[in-house]
Write a protein that holds these residues in place. Sequence first.
Motif, PDB file in Angstrom:
ATOM      1  N   GLU A 110       0.812  -1.213   0.000  1.00  0.00           N
ATOM      2  CA  GLU A 110       0.000   0.000   0.000  1.00  0.00           C
ATOM      3  C   GLU A 110       0.850   1.269   0.000  1.00  0.00           C
ATOM      4  N   ILE A 111       2.135   1.128   0.206  1.00  0.00           N
ATOM      5  CA  ILE A 111       3.056   2.253   0.061  1.00  0.00           C
ATOM      6  C   ILE A 111       3.321   2.451  -1.427  1.00  0.00           C
ATOM      7  N   LEU A 112       3.183   3.674  -1.894  1.00  0.00           N
ATOM      8  CA  LEU A 112       3.291   3.952  -3.319  1.00  0.00           C
ATOM      9  C   LEU A 112       4.729   4.256  -3.724  1.00  0.00           C
ATOM     10  N   VAL A 113       5.093   3.824  -4.904  1.00  0.00           N
ATOM     11  CA  VAL A 113       6.310   4.274  -5.563  1.00  0.00           C
ATOM     12  C   VAL A 113       5.878   5.319  -6.589  1.00  0.00           C
ATOM     13  N   VAL A 114       6.439   6.520  -6.483  1.00  0.00           N
ATOM     14  CA  VAL A 114       6.014   7.648  -7.306  1.00  0.00           C
ATOM     15  C   VAL A 114       7.242   8.262  -7.967  1.00  0.00           C
ATOM     16  N   ASP A 115       7.103   8.659  -9.227  1.00  0.00           N
ATOM     17  CA  ASP A 115       8.230   9.315  -9.884  1.00  0.00           C
ATOM     18  C   ASP A 115       8.188  10.819  -9.637  1.00  0.00           C
ATOM     19  N   MET A 116       9.217  11.514 -10.096  1.00  0.00           N
ATOM     20  CA  MET A 116       9.341  12.934  -9.798  1.00  0.00           C
ATOM     21  C   MET A 116       8.381  13.796 -10.613  1.00  0.00           C
ATOM     22  N   ASN A 117       7.630  13.156 -11.513  1.00  0.00           N
ATOM     23  CA  ASN A 117       6.551  13.840 -12.219  1.00  0.00           C
ATOM     24  C   ASN A 117       5.198  13.569 -11.571  1.00  0.00           C
ATOM     25  N   GLU A 118       5.229  12.999 -10.367  1.00  0.00           N
ATOM     26  CA  GLU A 118       4.036  12.735  -9.561  1.00  0.00           C
ATOM     27  C   GLU A 118       3.142  11.661 -10.180  1.00  0.00           C
ATOM     28  N   GLN A 119       3.775  10.711 -10.862  1.00  0.00           N
ATOM     29  CA  GLN A 119       3.047   9.591 -11.458  1.00  0.00           C
ATOM     30  C   GLN A 119       3.325   8.313 -10.654  1.00  0.00           C
ATOM     31  N   LYS A 120       2.260   7.572 -10.359  1.00  0.00           N
ATOM     32  CA  LYS A 120       2.420   6.338  -9.589  1.00  0.00           C
ATOM     33  C   LYS A 120       3.043   5.251 -10.455  1.00  0.00           C
ATOM     34  N   ILE A 121       4.082   4.609  -9.919  1.00  0.00           N
ATOM     35  CA  ILE A 121       4.768   3.509 -10.594  1.00  0.00           C
ATOM     36  C   ILE A 121       4.280   2.175 -10.057  1.00  0.00           C
ATOM     37  N   GLU A 122       4.053   2.113  -8.745  1.00  0.00           N
ATOM     38  CA  GLU A 122       3.667   0.857  -8.115  1.00  0.00           C
ATOM     39  C   GLU A 122       2.969   1.166  -6.798  1.00  0.00           C
ATOM     40  N   GLY A 123       2.097   0.255  -6.360  1.00  0.00           N
ATOM     41  CA  GLY A 123       1.437   0.393  -5.073  1.00  0.00           C
ATOM     42  C   GLY A 123      -0.069   0.458  -5.212  1.00  0.00           C
ATOM     43  N   GLU A 124      -0.744   0.047  -4.135  1.00  0.00           N
ATOM     44  CA  GLU A 124      -2.211   0.022  -4.112  1.00  0.00           C
ATOM     45  C   GLU A 124      -2.725   1.256  -3.379  1.00  0.00           C
ATOM     46  N   GLY A 125      -3.499   2.053  -4.069  1.00  0.00           N
ATOM     47  CA  GLY A 125      -4.031   3.275  -3.482  1.00  0.00           C
ATOM     48  C   GLY A 125      -3.738   4.467  -4.371  1.00  0.00           C
ATOM     49  N   ASN A 126      -4.223   5.611  -3.943  1.00  0.00           N
ATOM     50  CA  ASN A 126      -4.067   6.838  -4.724  1.00  0.00           C
ATOM     51  C   ASN A 126      -3.067   7.781  -4.081  1.00  0.00           C
ATOM     52  N   ILE A 127      -2.520   8.656  -4.889  1.00  0.00           N
ATOM     53  CA  ILE A 127      -1.538   9.630  -4.419  1.00  0.00           C
ATOM     54  C   ILE A 127      -2.258  10.754  -3.676  1.00  0.00           C
TER      55      ILE A 127
END
Length: 215
Positions: free
Chosen positions: A58-75
């Motif tokens: 459930e912890i998100l992996v996010v890139d520096m453009n604020e796009q989710k790469i991996e993880g369950e849930g929303n930013i």
Amino acid sequence: MLYRREREDLCKVVKIMFDRFETNAAGGNVSVRMSDDHIVMTPTLMAQEKFCDLKPYEILVVDMNEQKIEGEGNITREINMHMACYKQQPDIGCVLHAHPKESMVFATLGMELPNLTEATQKLGKIPTLPFAPATSKELAAIVKEHLSDCPDETLPKAMLLNKHGILVVDKTLRKAYDVLERIEYNAYVASKALLFEALNISKRSKEVHAYNLEE
């Protein structure tokens, strides 16, 4: 799973924060820089829906453009504040935002937090920043401007967010949490000290001490 160990550690820390009243069901969010390309970050509604009891996926992996790469849930919508910190100061490795019980008194009143304990002296002033609504671009800009105006780029740094909570930036997750805990104890002491002064029980000492700033 990308960054499994770091995501597991982030789960542990946010659960401790919630259990120790260092954030509340109204929110909070924490991110940790993994590389020049990625951060790991708690998802939106981590406190309201899950009481900060998260699983690593459930912890998100996010890139520096604020796009989710991996993880369950929303930013979380407060990612703009996190990114403002990372882009302003490259050595920031963790951005921790919380709603701590004792510090919220000073944040809500718009007061600078008196820095009284030895354990917090290395932080210098702990200001409350001007108000802007939570999750807004205006708040992210205020945080970025404060970091830009700081006389040096040493870490850690801590600031209260007016009517909202606290923001701590440091090199690592564990260091940032350590600062949060120190500030909460200091806020408890400060509120009692101000009360004692108002009741004319005891005044704060003006003596200058040779504090240990390296511990």
